[in-house]
Design an enzyme around this catalytic site. Structure first.
Site, PDB file in Angstrom:
ATOM      1  N   LYS A  52      66.134  77.778 -11.538  1.00  0.00           N
ATOM      2  CA  LYS A  52      67.350  78.376 -12.118  1.00  0.00           C
ATOM      3  C   LYS A  52      67.040  78.985 -13.487  1.00  0.00           C
ATOM      4  CE  LYS A  52      70.343  75.338  -9.449  1.00  0.00           C
ATOM      5  NZ  LYS A  52      71.165  74.117  -9.383  1.00  0.00           N
ATOM      6  N   GLN A  96      73.180  69.155 -12.879  1.00  0.00           N
ATOM      7  CA  GLN A  96      72.411  69.052 -11.639  1.00  0.00           C
ATOM      8  C   GLN A  96      72.677  67.702 -10.957  1.00  0.00           C
ATOM      9  OE1 GLN A  96      70.698  71.608 -10.360  1.00  0.00           O
ATOM     10  NE2 GLN A  96      70.005  70.481  -8.574  1.00  0.00           N
ATOM     11  N   ASP A 119      79.049  76.405 -10.620  1.00  0.00           N
ATOM     12  CA  ASP A 119      78.662  75.796  -9.337  1.00  0.00           C
ATOM     13  C   ASP A 119      79.810  75.890  -8.325  1.00  0.00           C
ATOM     14  OD1 ASP A 119      76.070  74.796  -9.027  1.00  0.00           O
ATOM     15  OD2 ASP A 119      76.488  73.029 -10.250  1.00  0.00           O
TER      16      ASP A 119
HETATM   17  N1  GUN Z   1      72.056  69.561  -6.263  1.00  0.00           N
HETATM   18  C1  GUN Z   1      71.708  70.177  -5.126  1.00  0.00           C
HETATM   19  N2  GUN Z   1      72.233  71.419  -5.086  1.00  0.00           N
HETATM   20  C2  GUN Z   1      72.926  71.581  -6.240  1.00  0.00           C
HETATM   21  C3  GUN Z   1      73.681  72.654  -6.776  1.00  0.00           C
HETATM   22  O1  GUN Z   1      73.837  73.718  -6.189  1.00  0.00           O
HETATM   23  N3  GUN Z   1      74.225  72.426  -8.017  1.00  0.00           N
HETATM   24  C4  GUN Z   1      74.078  71.262  -8.668  1.00  0.00           C
HETATM   25  N4  GUN Z   1      74.682  71.136  -9.855  1.00  0.00           N
HETATM   26  N5  GUN Z   1      73.391  70.242  -8.188  1.00  0.00           N
HETATM   27  C5  GUN Z   1      72.807  70.409  -6.979  1.00  0.00           C
END
Ligand code: GUN
Length: 292
Positions: A52, A96, A119
């Site tokens: 990211k 996350q 998200d």
């Molecule tokens: N854990 C697995 N996929 C994601 C996601 O798209 N966003 C976040 N914040 N955590 C994750």
């Protein structure tokens, strides 16, 4: 059979976003700023967050990575969320997941200002999606919709089976596919662990979106000739021949299923790269106040 090249589409979209950002900067605007909170050292989470941050660089965004050890308290994390909610330089941020057991993930998700929830996990965004209002869309389903759009895959009136009912993928995916829009307008069936005849449901489907997290669950005899197959699975399967010690395994038995399909996404290089690009898109939408 046509392979859906998520990696190539994602690279194109990142260039489109970067061009948009440069236009904003040329007009005296602010560079979009995404922050990410990472708690602990889970291997998968480390990789996702690093990807990211790299995508932010490619798109011309500012990024801030905030790291904590596993022993951070819920109160400390909530205080950081509050700080980011009130930081006018941060356009959007993510926490996350998964979080350590002693922290209530739902409480953290709900503490995030929904206007910065890139998200799309906050109940306000999930609820707005369910009733077809503008919102931050969950990244993986949104990435899949973009693939369907860019490959001109017909969805209107098609039978779509979604395997899995998670809040992050299955539920928002079903909402988007049944929405009055193109892509969308599909007849959607959601299958889960209590579905009686998953194979039968799949055999009827024009489009299968597999998001169960069970390697090679979808076999060739479960797939209709000419079906469209979208594989969301990314299970890490130990593999000594790989540098990282594992390989990513999709929910679809690709080798045997692919010859029967009209379109199929590979793992890796299908849905995965699109998920990160969707997060970048949401961050740009947040920075330019196009949703809220
Ligand atoms: N854990 C697995 N996929 C994601 C996601 O798209 N966003 C976040 N914040 N955590 C994750």
């Amino acid at each position: 059979m046509e392979l859906i090249d998520g990696k190539a589409i994602a690279a194109t979209i990142k260039k489109e976003i970067a061009a948009e950002v440069e236009k904003i900067i040329a007009q005296g605007g602010k560079r979009p700023h995404l922050a990410a909170i990472l708690v602990g050292h889970d291997g998968g989470s480390e990789t996702y967050v690093a990807n990211k941050v790299r995508a932010c660089e490619e798109c011309g965004f500012t990024s801030t990575l905030i790291r904590y050890e596993d022993d951070i308290t819920e109160e400390q994390l909530l205080a950081k969320v509050d700080e980011l909610n009130n930081d006018s330089d941060i356009d959007g941020f993510i926490v996350q997941l998964p979080l350590p057991k002693h922290i209530d993930e739902q409480k953290i998700t709900e503490a995030i200002d929904y206007r910065k929830d890139v998200d799309g996990f906050h109940p306000v965004n999930a609820g707005r999606l369910a009733i077809g209002l503008p919102c931050f869309l969950s990244a993986t389903p949104n990435g899949i919709m973009e693939l369907l759009r860019r490959y001109n895959i017909e969805t209107k009136g098609k039978k779509c089976v979604v395997l899995g009912r998670s809040n992050i993928v299955g539920k928002p995916m079903a909402s988007l596919m049944m929405q009055k829009q193109i892509p969308g307008d599909a007849t959607v069936t959601v299958c889960h662990s209590h579905t009686q005849d998953i194979a039968g449901e799949c055999r009827n489907a024009d489009i299968i979106i597999a998001a169960l997290g069970q390697p090679h669950f979808v076999k060739a005899d479960m797939v209709k000739e000419g079906a469209v197959i979208i594989d969301v699975g990314t299970t890490r399967v130990p593999n000594a021949t790989r540098k990282q010690g594992f390989r990513l395994c999709g929910d679809v038995d690709f080798e045997n299923v692919a010859p029967k399909c009209s379109f199929i996404t590979p793992v890796p290089g299908g849905v995965g790269p699109m998920t990160i690009v969707s997060l970048m898109k949401n961050t740009l939408l947040a920075a330019t106040h196009q949703i809220y």
